[in-house]
Design an enzyme around this catalytic site. Structure first.
Site, PDB file in Angstrom:
ATOM      1  N   HIS A 134       0.761  -1.220   0.257  1.00 13.73           N
ATOM      2  CA  HIS A 134      -0.040  -0.065   0.098  1.00 13.73           C
ATOM      3  C   HIS A 134       0.860   1.161   0.189  1.00 13.73           C
ATOM      4  CE1 HIS A 134       0.149   0.998   4.415  1.00 13.73           C
ATOM      5  NE2 HIS A 134       0.337  -0.307   4.665  1.00 13.73           N
ATOM      6  N   ASP A 149      -0.168   4.301   0.965  1.00 17.34           N
ATOM      7  CA  ASP A 149      -0.423   5.518   1.913  1.00 17.34           C
ATOM      8  C   ASP A 149       0.439   5.232   3.320  1.00 17.34           C
ATOM      9  OD1 ASP A 149      -2.351   3.327   2.447  1.00 17.34           O
ATOM     10  OD2 ASP A 149      -3.400   4.551   3.816  1.00 17.34           O
ATOM     11  N   ASP A 159       6.025   1.298   6.650  1.00 17.40           N
ATOM     12  CA  ASP A 159       4.810   0.870   6.351  1.00 17.40           C
ATOM     13  C   ASP A 159       4.051   1.609   5.281  1.00 17.40           C
ATOM     14  OD1 ASP A 159       2.168  -0.333   6.601  1.00 17.40           O
ATOM     15  OD2 ASP A 159       1.919   0.412   8.796  1.00 17.40           O
ATOM     16  N   GLU A 168      -4.958   2.063   2.726  1.00 14.98           N
ATOM     17  CA  GLU A 168      -5.112   0.870   3.563  1.00 14.98           C
ATOM     18  C   GLU A 168      -4.997   1.526   4.909  1.00 14.98           C
ATOM     19  OE1 GLU A 168      -3.252  -2.559   6.087  1.00 14.98           O
ATOM     20  OE2 GLU A 168      -2.591  -0.253   5.842  1.00 14.98           O
TER      21      GLU A 168
END
Length: 408
Positions: free
Chosen positions: A78, A80, A141, A175
């Site tokens: 992802h 974002d 992340d 996400e």
């Protein structure tokens, strides 16, 4: 050919925080801009059928270089970063050959990554580690996952001697606000199964997530001048406090671990006239999950009975379910990832995800999608870090998984 670290450091310079408040898709314009940049990069390294749709979903294909038919696999990450802490002007630093001591992230603000608070960093003594400057999150992340997937695809393109079937690549927006799979076109993606690279430390292999729901509690009070309020006023603030205290005090995130579920109070907005409580409800066991949802509704009913009127309204909405139900139907997807880790000298660590990934939703949309490590730790905060070797091994893992499917 760019290495995974160079890619990662470039990606985190782009602020792609998603937003809980926005109703647009994606929730922030910068995600769409980043998606377009990734699309151009995928074309540049030689992937086919590259598309970036209006919702910010990126898809591409690495064509098979073998004659036999094998499952089409996908790799997903992802774009974002979490809204929990700023992702603007990320200023990373590489701690070379980490010496096992506390790391001063920001001397001026006295922000220190302490080994007694984050002992897992000691596992990476002697390695190069990317850290923050203490002002922002890092963005491993999940930009580490993106860097690892693209680096692996470029490696496969440049090494045609490594045999593989058709591989699909997908990058999703939003996400972190639970919307990553909302507009994911599984049919267009065209994979039989997939893996997200959205896990934590090296070796993590995850095929279980929480069952998840959210609950909004609305409390209607009645405001009367306090001088004449006896038997007339209903203070919504106090009712909210009563509601909170009627749920189990030990079944909260900070007092649970492993397979234990919880109620998590996210926010409280209250005044005498009205109050609003926002919860998330989590449990791995489907039966216990259903019981938790009933339990929070029952609290509202009991308070209404006590006041002899409907002053509490509890609305519960499911978010996602434990993907283990779907992964177990095609267990070989986990077995192959396990074998691939072993083949590149990584000890697999099978752990439940105390959270969710895009794979949770995708698995119930017909695309079984366990989760692989991306390498980072302490996501969503200023103490986030990622060892360089972990990112390199994640890229190597993607290559090895593709190779094992071709030889299956």
């Amino acid at each position: 050919m760019k290495d995974v670290l160079e890619r990662f450091l470039g990606y985190i310079k782009v602020d792609t925080q998603s937003s809980e408040e926005s109703d647009t898709v994606p929730t922030t314009k910068t995600q769409l801009e980043f998606a377009k940049k990734l699309g151009e990069e995928l074309k540049a390294i030689g992937l086919k059928d590259v598309s970036v749709d209006e919702n910010g979903y990126v898809m591409a294909t690495l064509e098979s270089n073998i004659d036999k038919k094998v499952p089409t696999i996908g790799f997903i990450a992802h774009m974002d970063t979490s809204p929990d802490l700023s992702g603007t002007n990320i200023n990373p630093r590489i701690v070379e050959k980490y010496d096992g001591q506390d790391i001063v992230l920001n001397k001026e603000k006295n922000i220190v990554l302490k080994i007694n608070e984050f002992p897992e960093i000691l596992e990476y003594k002697g390695q190069d580690i990317v850290v923050t400057d203490g002002n922002t999150l890092l963005g491993a992340d999940d930009k580490a996952g993106i860097a690892e997937i693209i680096t692996a695809m470029e490696y496969l393109i440049n090494h045609p001697e490594i045999k593989h079937g058709t591989i699909k690549v997908g990058f999703t927006p939003d996400e972190e606000v639970g919307k990553g799979a909302d507009h994911f076109d599984v049919k267009k993606f065209g994979a039989d199964l997939a893996y997200t690279l959205d896990g934590g430390g090296i070796g993590e292999l995850e095929c279980e997530t929480f069952n998840a729901a959210k609950a909004k509690v609305i409390i209607e009070g009645r405001n009367v001048h306090p001088g004449s309020a006896k038997n007339k006023m209903t203070n919504a603030v106090l009712v909210a406090n009563k509601f909170i205290n009627m749920l189990p005090e030990n079944e909260v995130p900070e007092r649970t671990e492993g397979y234990e579920g919880f109620f998590h109070l996210l926010s409280v907005k209250s005044e005498v006239e009205t109050a609003e409580l926002n919860y998330i409800i989590r449990d791995f066991d489907r039966k216990k999950f259903e019981e938790r949802k009933e339990q929070i509704k029952e609290v509202g009913k009991k308070i209404n009975e006590e006041y002899n009127k409907e002053i509490v309204c509890v609305k519960v909405e499911d978010q996602y379910y434990n993907m283990k139900e779907k992964i177990d139907e095609v267990k070989y997807v986990v077995d192959i990832a396990h074998d691939a880790m072993k083949a590149i000298d990584i000890e697999p660590i099978l752990v439940p995800i105390r959270g969710g990934t895009d794979g949770s939703r995708l698995s119930f949309m017909g695309l079984p999608t366990p989760n692989l490590f991306a390498g980072g730790h302490n996501f969503h905060g200023r103490f986030e870090f990622v060892p360089v070797l972990s990112m390199e091994k994640a890229a190597e893992l993607v290559v090895k998984i593709a190779e094992l499917y071709a030889n299956r």
